[in-house]
Design an enzyme around this catalytic site. Structure first.
Site, PDB file in Angstrom:
ATOM      1  N   HIS A  72      -2.214   6.473  -5.850  1.00  0.00           N
ATOM      2  CA  HIS A  72      -0.316   6.332  -6.504  1.00  0.00           C
ATOM      3  C   HIS A  72      -0.468   6.306  -7.196  1.00  0.00           C
ATOM      4  CE1 HIS A  72       0.135   5.031  -1.610  1.00  0.00           C
ATOM      5  NE2 HIS A  72      -0.867   5.370  -2.094  1.00  0.00           N
ATOM      6  N   TYR A 200       8.073  -2.303  -0.709  1.00  0.00           N
ATOM      7  CA  TYR A 200       7.934  -3.595  -1.393  1.00  0.00           C
ATOM      8  C   TYR A 200       9.880  -4.119  -1.274  1.00  0.00           C
ATOM      9  CZ  TYR A 200       3.630  -3.792  -3.693  1.00  0.00           C
ATOM     10  OH  TYR A 200       2.134  -4.272  -3.919  1.00  0.00           O
ATOM     11  N   PRO A 292      -0.696 -12.412  -2.028  1.00  0.00           N
ATOM     12  CA  PRO A 292      -1.552 -10.505  -2.278  1.00  0.00           C
ATOM     13  C   PRO A 292      -0.241 -10.204  -2.929  1.00  0.00           C
ATOM     14  CG  PRO A 292      -0.911 -12.054  -0.133  1.00  0.00           C
ATOM     15  CD  PRO A 292      -1.091 -13.300  -0.948  1.00  0.00           C
ATOM     16  N   LYS A 296      -3.952  -8.406  -6.552  1.00  0.00           N
ATOM     17  CA  LYS A 296      -4.397  -8.709  -7.332  1.00  0.00           C
ATOM     18  C   LYS A 296      -5.749  -9.142  -7.579  1.00  0.00           C
ATOM     19  CE  LYS A 296      -1.952  -7.098 -11.254  1.00  0.00           C
ATOM     20  NZ  LYS A 296      -2.840  -6.227 -10.944  1.00  0.00           N
ATOM     21  N   TYR A 384       1.399  -4.235 -12.896  1.00  0.00           N
ATOM     22  CA  TYR A 384       1.153  -3.968 -11.390  1.00  0.00           C
ATOM     23  C   TYR A 384      -0.476  -3.114 -11.260  1.00  0.00           C
ATOM     24  CZ  TYR A 384       1.023  -1.918  -7.364  1.00  0.00           C
ATOM     25  OH  TYR A 384       1.121  -2.170  -5.358  1.00  0.00           O
TER      26      TYR A 384
HETATM   27  C1  PHB Z   1      -2.592  -3.336   1.153  1.00  0.00           C
HETATM   28  O1  PHB Z   1      -2.536  -1.919   0.922  1.00  0.00           O
HETATM   29  O2  PHB Z   1      -3.506  -4.469   1.971  1.00  0.00           O
HETATM   30  C2  PHB Z   1      -2.028  -4.161   0.288  1.00  0.00           C
HETATM   31  C3  PHB Z   1      -1.204  -3.321  -0.917  1.00  0.00           C
HETATM   32  C4  PHB Z   1      -0.674  -3.798  -1.780  1.00  0.00           C
HETATM   33  C5  PHB Z   1      -0.344  -5.501  -1.852  1.00  0.00           C
HETATM   34  C6  PHB Z   1      -1.215  -6.364  -1.099  1.00  0.00           C
HETATM   35  C7  PHB Z   1      -1.435  -6.002  -0.107  1.00  0.00           C
HETATM   36  O3  PHB Z   1       0.763  -6.215  -3.230  1.00  0.00           O
END
Ligand code: PHB
Ligand code: APR
Length: 391
Positions: A72, A200, A292, A296, A384
């Site tokens: 990504h 997000y 989450p 991280k 990030y």
């Molecule tokens: C996930 O793919 O499980 C995932 C990705 C990004 C995040 C949290 C979980 O911020």
């Protein structure tokens, strides 16, 4: 039996350490309380920073990742009826990889076992001692028998609920804790991802995240009360809530399908200091956990092990114990920055139960500040994609 390094826990931290030590000719044993199928199927997060992937590559554990991971170059922030893309690769020159933690764990187990590194599954460590003495001891139970392992050093890679953190005398230990008044209901679904990048979303009903595991499997999360029972949510309710939180954002239609797994995770920030006591080193979730939102958790476990492996290699190869002294401080600098980032993303995107209309407006304004300024986007992107590993 005596071994150089006794490793408790076969998560990403313990397994990576075993591999890195093996590559330098340092012996270790990994003790894991669960079975191999259990650790290989445990659903966790799935985003790897570029630096984590680089380390997996250097240690020869990324072959399958390069075939199967989804690479990504950006994410989208969705709020106030709009979508704003953060072009992570244009801003940082780096990428992130979607690859489930249990896939990382499977690859690490295969690499270690193929090289003859012992991993004892269903081996529950019950006590560690001798941390301030000549050698350390781990008592554990395996195949119904009480066993004792002596070692020069112990790596406490036994996660948040392990035994190692509690072996540091309480008068020396300080835990920094923040418990959030919400959790995430996470689902896996046989549905192609809604978009090819992560979304997000901030919404007045709460946060939502659209992520994925493959071109045919979506992983989605919604903010729920912390003690929510996942069984209270029917599949239709989950899709409808995801639609509400994401819907109306410049024509996005969410892709739905059969939900194959659902569970609720509590949200917490925690840091234990110190991370070392005598012959014991804590690494990964045994020393810290993050909400989450910043993705991280697994990456911090990997960066701790980078620092710990350098310290152990310096000791065994050059008789230089100086990096043992700086281990905790080196890790903690990066950990606290990741803690800040995870807290920041969390606070910017979630609804606090007692939030006022002022708070909601301020939150949306903060998202605009970040999303519409190159400096703001860069700050988010650099954190990030992952800060550099230090030693
Ligand atoms: C996930 O793919 O499980 C995932 C990705 C990004 C995040 C949290 C979980 O911020
Ligand atoms: N004896 C042996 N093994 C133990 C014991 C014990 N007493 N206690 C815990 N374990 C094992 C657990 O079963 C688990 O497999 O230690 C392992 C710890 O692994 P993780 O929890 O995956 O922790 P870590 O390797 O630090 O990885 C951190 O995991 O929870 C996620 O978000 C987190 O992605 C991050 C990652």
């Amino acid at each position: 039996m005596h071994i150089q390094v006794g490793i408790i826990g076969a998560g990403p931290a313990g397994l990576l350490l075993a591999r890195m030590l093996h590559l330098q000719g340092i012996s270790s044993v990994v003790l894991e309380s669960r079975s191999r199928p259990y650790v290989e199927s445990r659903i966790r997060a799935g985003l790897l920073e570029q630096g984590s992937v680089d380390l997996l590559t250097e240690t020869g554990m990324a072959d399958r990742l390069y075939k199967e991971a989804m690479v990504h170059e950006g994410i989208e922030l969705v709020f106030d009826g709009q979508r704003h893309r953060i072009d992570i690769t244009a801003l940082t020159g780096r990428k992130v990889y979607i690859y489930g933690q249990q896939e990382v764990v499977k690859d690490m187990i295969v690499a270690n076992l193929a090289a003859g590194v012992p991993i004892l599954f269903e081996a529950q460590a019950s006590e560690i001692s001798g941390l301030e003495g000549e050698r350390a001891t781990i008592r554990y139970t395996h195949e119904g028998k009480e066993e004792v392992l002596t070692c020069d050093y112990i790596a406490g890679c036994d996660g948040f609920h392990g035994i190692c953190r509690d072996a540091i005398p309480p008068q020396l230990m300080r835990g920094h804790d923040r418990i959030y008044p919400f959790g995430w209901l996470g689902i896996l679904a046989d549905a192609p991802p809604t978009r090819d990048e992560l979304l997000y979303c901030r919404h007045d009903n709460g946060f939502a995240l659209f992520t994925m595991r493959s071109p045919t499997v979506s992983r989605c999360y919604i903010q729920v009360p912390p003690d929510e029972d996942a069984e209270n949510w029917s599949d239709d309710q989950i899709w409808s809530e995801l639609e509400t939180r994401l819907g109306k954002h410049e024509g996005l239609t969410i892709s739905t399908g059969k939900i194959t797994q659902k569970s609720v995770t509590a949200m917490r920030s925690y840091v234990a200091e110190p991370m070392r006591h005598g012959r014991l080193f804590l690494a990964g979730d045994s020393a810290h956990i993050v909400p989450p939102t910043g993705a991280k958790g697994m990456n911090l476990a990997i960066s701790d092990i980078y620092v710990l492996s350098k310290a152990l290699v310096a000791f065994y190869k050059k008789n230089d114990a100086s990096l043992f002294e700086t281990y905790g401080a080196t890790c903690l600098r990066r950990i606290w920055r990741a803690q800040h980032f995870s807290w920041w993303m969390t606070s910017m995107l979630h609804n606090l139960p007692d939030a006022s209309p002022f708070d909601a407006k301020r939150q949306v304004a903060e998202l605009y500040t970040i999303a519409t300024s190159k400096a703001g986007q860069t700050l988010l992107a650099e954190n990030y994609v992952g800060l550099p590993f230090e030693t």
